[in-house]
Scaffold this motif. Sequence first.
Motif, short mmCIF file in Angstrom:
data_model
loop_
_atom_site.label_atom_id
_atom_site.label_comp_id
_atom_site.label_asym_id
_atom_site.label_seq_id
_atom_site.Cartn_x
_atom_site.Cartn_y
_atom_site.Cartn_z
N GLY A 57 0.77 -1.22 0.00
CA GLY A 57 0.00 0.00 0.00
C GLY A 57 0.81 1.27 0.00
N GLY B 135 3.84 3.52 -1.29
CA GLY B 135 4.81 3.60 -2.38
C GLY B 135 5.32 5.01 -2.47
N LEU B 136 5.55 5.45 -3.66
CA LEU B 136 6.02 6.81 -3.86
C LEU B 136 5.16 7.49 -4.90
N GLY B 137 4.96 8.75 -4.72
CA GLY B 137 4.23 9.50 -5.72
C GLY B 137 5.08 9.70 -6.96
N PRO B 138 4.47 10.04 -8.06
CA PRO B 138 5.24 10.17 -9.30
C PRO B 138 6.32 11.24 -9.23
N ASP B 139 6.06 12.30 -8.50
CA ASP B 139 7.11 13.32 -8.44
C ASP B 139 8.30 12.82 -7.66
N GLN C 175 -0.82 10.04 -6.41
CA GLN C 175 -0.06 11.29 -6.36
C GLN C 175 0.61 11.44 -5.02
N ALA C 176 -0.03 10.87 -4.04
CA ALA C 176 0.55 10.97 -2.70
C ALA C 176 1.40 9.76 -2.37
N GLY C 177 1.49 8.84 -3.28
CA GLY C 177 2.31 7.67 -3.01
C GLY C 177 1.57 6.56 -2.31
N ILE C 178 0.27 6.60 -2.32
CA ILE C 178 -0.50 5.56 -1.65
C ILE C 178 -1.22 4.75 -2.70
N ILE D 290 0.78 14.22 19.92
CA ILE D 290 0.90 14.02 18.48
C ILE D 290 -0.45 14.38 17.88
N PRO D 291 -0.45 15.23 16.91
CA PRO D 291 -1.74 15.60 16.33
C PRO D 291 -2.37 14.39 15.67
N THR E 150 -2.11 14.17 9.97
CA THR E 150 -1.00 14.86 9.31
C THR E 150 -1.47 15.26 7.93
N ARG F 37 -0.73 16.96 4.18
CA ARG F 37 0.34 17.24 3.22
C ARG F 37 -0.26 17.67 1.91
N SER G 293 0.23 17.02 -1.96
CA SER G 293 0.81 15.85 -2.61
C SER G 293 2.13 16.16 -3.28
N SER G 294 2.29 17.37 -3.72
CA SER G 294 3.55 17.68 -4.38
C SER G 294 3.96 19.10 -4.06
N ASN G 295 5.18 19.26 -3.65
CA ASN G 295 5.65 20.61 -3.36
C ASN G 295 6.22 21.28 -4.59
N ARG H 253 -3.22 12.03 6.50
CA ARG H 253 -2.83 10.71 7.03
C ARG H 253 -3.24 10.68 8.48
N ASN I 58 -2.92 9.63 12.22
CA ASN I 58 -1.88 9.13 13.12
C ASN I 58 -2.45 8.17 14.14
N TYR J 65 -6.10 6.99 5.02
CA TYR J 65 -5.77 8.17 4.23
C TYR J 65 -7.04 8.81 3.69
N TYR K 218 -2.98 2.99 16.67
CA TYR K 218 -1.64 3.36 17.07
C TYR K 218 -1.63 3.76 18.53
#
Lengths: 276, 720
Positions: free
Chosen positions: A17, A19-23, B322-325, B607-608, B611, B613, B615-617, B628, B630, B636, B655
């Motif tokens: 579940g 991974g890494l985003g494309p960027d 996009q977020a890696g999930i 801890i909040p 979290t 974010r 997706s891309s800076n 996300r 905690n 997600y 958690y």
Amino acid sequence: MDAEGLLLSLELASGSGQGLGPDRRASLLTSLMLVKRDYRYDRVLFWGRILGLVSDYYIAQGVSEDQLAPRKTLYSLNCMEWSLLPPATEEMVAQTAVVKGRFMGDPSHEYEHTELQKVNEGEKVFEEEVVIQIKEETRLVSVIDQIDKTVAIIPRGALFKTPFGPTHVNRTFEGLSLSEAKKLSSYFHFREPVDLKNKTLLEKADLDPSLDFMDSLEHDIPKGSWSIQMERGNALVVLRSLLWPGLTFYHAPRTKNYGYIYVGTGEKNIDLPFML
Amino acid sequence: MEDLTSLKQEQENQEPGKAGPPWEGKTAASPQSPEPESSEPLEEELGPDIGPQPRSRPPWSPQSKVITSLGDPKEPGASSSPASLQEPSPTPSPLALSREDLVAALRSDRTASVTLEAGTLHSDPLEQSPDKRESTPHHTGQPEANTFQQSQQPKSHVCGSTDVSYSNSKQKELRFHTFQEEDSNSEHELDQLRPGASEAVPSVLDTAIQNAKAYLLKTSSKSGLNLYDHLSSMLTKILDERPENAVDIIENISQDVKMAHFSKKLDTLQNEKEMLPTYEIAEKQKALFLQGHLEGVDQELEDEIAENSLPNVMESAFYFEQAGIGLGTDETYRIFLALKQLTDTHPIQRCRFWGKILGLEKNYIVAEVEFREGEDEEEVEEEDVAEERDNGESEADEDEEDELPKSFYKAPQAIPKEESRTGANKYVYFVCNEPGTSWVKLPSVTPAQIVIARKIKKFFTGQLDAPIISYPPFPGNESNYLRAQIARISAGTHISPLGFYQFGEEEGEEEEEVEGGRDSFEENTDFEGIQVIDLVESLSNWVHHVQHILPQGRCNWFNPIQKNEEEEEEEDEEKEEEKGEEPEFIEPEVGPPLLTPISEDLEIQNIPPWTTRLSSNLVPQYAIAVLRSNRWPGAYAFSNGKKFENLYIGWGNKYSPDNYTPPFPPPVYQEYPSGPEITEMDDPSVEEEQAFRAAQEAVVLAAEKNEETEEDEDDEDDYD
């Protein structure tokens, strides 16, 4: 996982579940190449990602010619600029054992830990509360080191040892067979062996000294801390560690593809015995 | 000359010729037949090379013929001939000259012809001499013949009397040939002796070579292989594949070649067994892909598009990626098709991909489903075990003479589970292990299960009927535990942007003391979206849209004290309860109402709870907001301002930064009223017993006395 086959490796490890985003992926592909050139590593491994509250750490490791030599660890916050981390020492590990909770995501963040220390002042002995500051960087180093020592694994036969000492990548490694892939004994810890000398002579006689020079997973404590699963029918074997949840090792049997990645909070699962 | 004739036993030509020893090894130019015609072409061949030799041709040809004759390997006497040849030459000088010239020419020719294929090498040397004679008129075949003869002669050197059946090693033979010919080229004298020596007695070198080869060809008694074949196949493999630094991996290559011999027979059987599960799963997944081909396609298509109960999993997966999930595109697509299959087989109003729960042996893929109105499947009501355990009112004991002390333990009344479609059972969940396998419906969750699930922490094994061994004992097996965890995770982590959902306008009966709050909402059609930046920066822009589960285990408070009402009645939120009138007043549990912003969530030890974010800076203008949890690692949520989705991929545990400690067993319960029957006392000592007995006897005596006084007076005297 090897930076060379990053895309395929990420695809194979996606069952967990995370991974890494494309960027991130794109940045990694470029930056790891540069890291390899700049630091002159033999191989660069993308170790994984530690999730912090404010930001995440992306960790990579560089391997020199001798595969078993201590690996250099680098971290980055944006997958582009990498900084070398100092090697882990025993004191670091002991010191950071008291820190609990999540990583902040800021390497300069300091954890405060109050300890009662006995201070001798002249003839008086009294306890004083000492506040010890522990840097997050230190904690990062020790956590990575612990994870490496306990759950970084490779399949049997992937490395072989030459009589001169250095360990090399085995170029004729064609992957484990299916029956071997389901057994814990076919996987070794990717570290200097610790338990090897404790084996009985009978067991040692069966070992192939060029291949079996590391500890296998069979005798890990606690028993059952690994979950072996076959995904996609029998085309992929995935090992997940229950002691450090987030560590995923994948291997496609009969091929050379294997690797591990850690994506998690960087905390050990101490409740494991209750949960099994 | 006479000597020559002796040599030419099989030759027709008897002309003397100084077939020098050089010719024997290198008779590239020597004609196949001793006939003059053949020599002519030979001379022609040599013509360009040997210019100044025309005059020596005539004498040369007989020489060559003699050479031919000398080339006959079967003539043992040939060895001496060269020597004798040289003596009686009438024209030694021109011959010698020509010989030398020819040698030079032949050398160049020979090397050329040596490289010609030795394919012509085949037959026995014995046959070659008649062949030679017969092929005389075939001038066209001369170059071949040259080679033929040339290689034949060195061959004769090599094999001598041994068999010439070298099947694969012709290359090696060629090398031998060149070796020999070059050797013979070097010195005439040596050459003079060599053919003689080789034909008479094989040289030491030859013997050594033959012995070595014979040794290499020796078959191993264990494996049936021989080293010669093994080496040749290994070298073939290396030459074919050309690996780098082959010398480093030569042992592995050797092993591989050996293994290739043996594994062929067993391959088919073993592979089949091993790959079987792969094929099975592939078959099932193939069925997924083919399910679309039903009859009446057109109408079905319209129906499908109209119903729209299937979520757009791929779109959500894209955003999550996009977020890696995510689970990887292929896997997600298969899940998509599996969901489609689910919606086709069940009457489903709405369906959603809830997430994936990892297990020890197998994983679960969970789908959240809402059935169409009135299409609920009846569920088997489990008997309320607790009610039967109520010993307080049992009548069986009263029949016995000796009443056993009655325990006044009353099991706490089981809190009834919520009706389906409300509260924690609002949705129905289906699970499967892998996309393609059949979906299994999970049973509804009961409050007791949720309460106990909060106290234990367990991994899932992947099998729905596995027992859960824990303390406190979990009422149910893994499917119940799974359902309970799903309920908890949904209640804790399903969030949506503020304003996406709103309370319906028709929510009447807003009583002051409504417990549990409103539990229904609907989509806000006027939702305009929130800026992604706002979503990331402030947690108050997100709200929970699933009811919070009270400590009781339900979403809507249920008052267990209902002595005046029937116990089986279920509590609806519209019903008023009698609260204040009972002596045992229990504070109703209240949880945060629906649609509370998540900024109100409790922190976990500084801890909040969430979290956030982007997706891309690198490209913030098109980035999406990713949250996300905690508290439940693995939960997600994303939103791009207008759309949102929740997903869970993880182990299914909450958690906690502290260690898990199982709850203590409760103290021993005072079950029975204390009374003389069950109170513990010391056994009486001997003196006490005697005293007691004496006292008893005294009482009896007194009683009897009283009786006597009432009766006859005559008997009084007797009882003294």
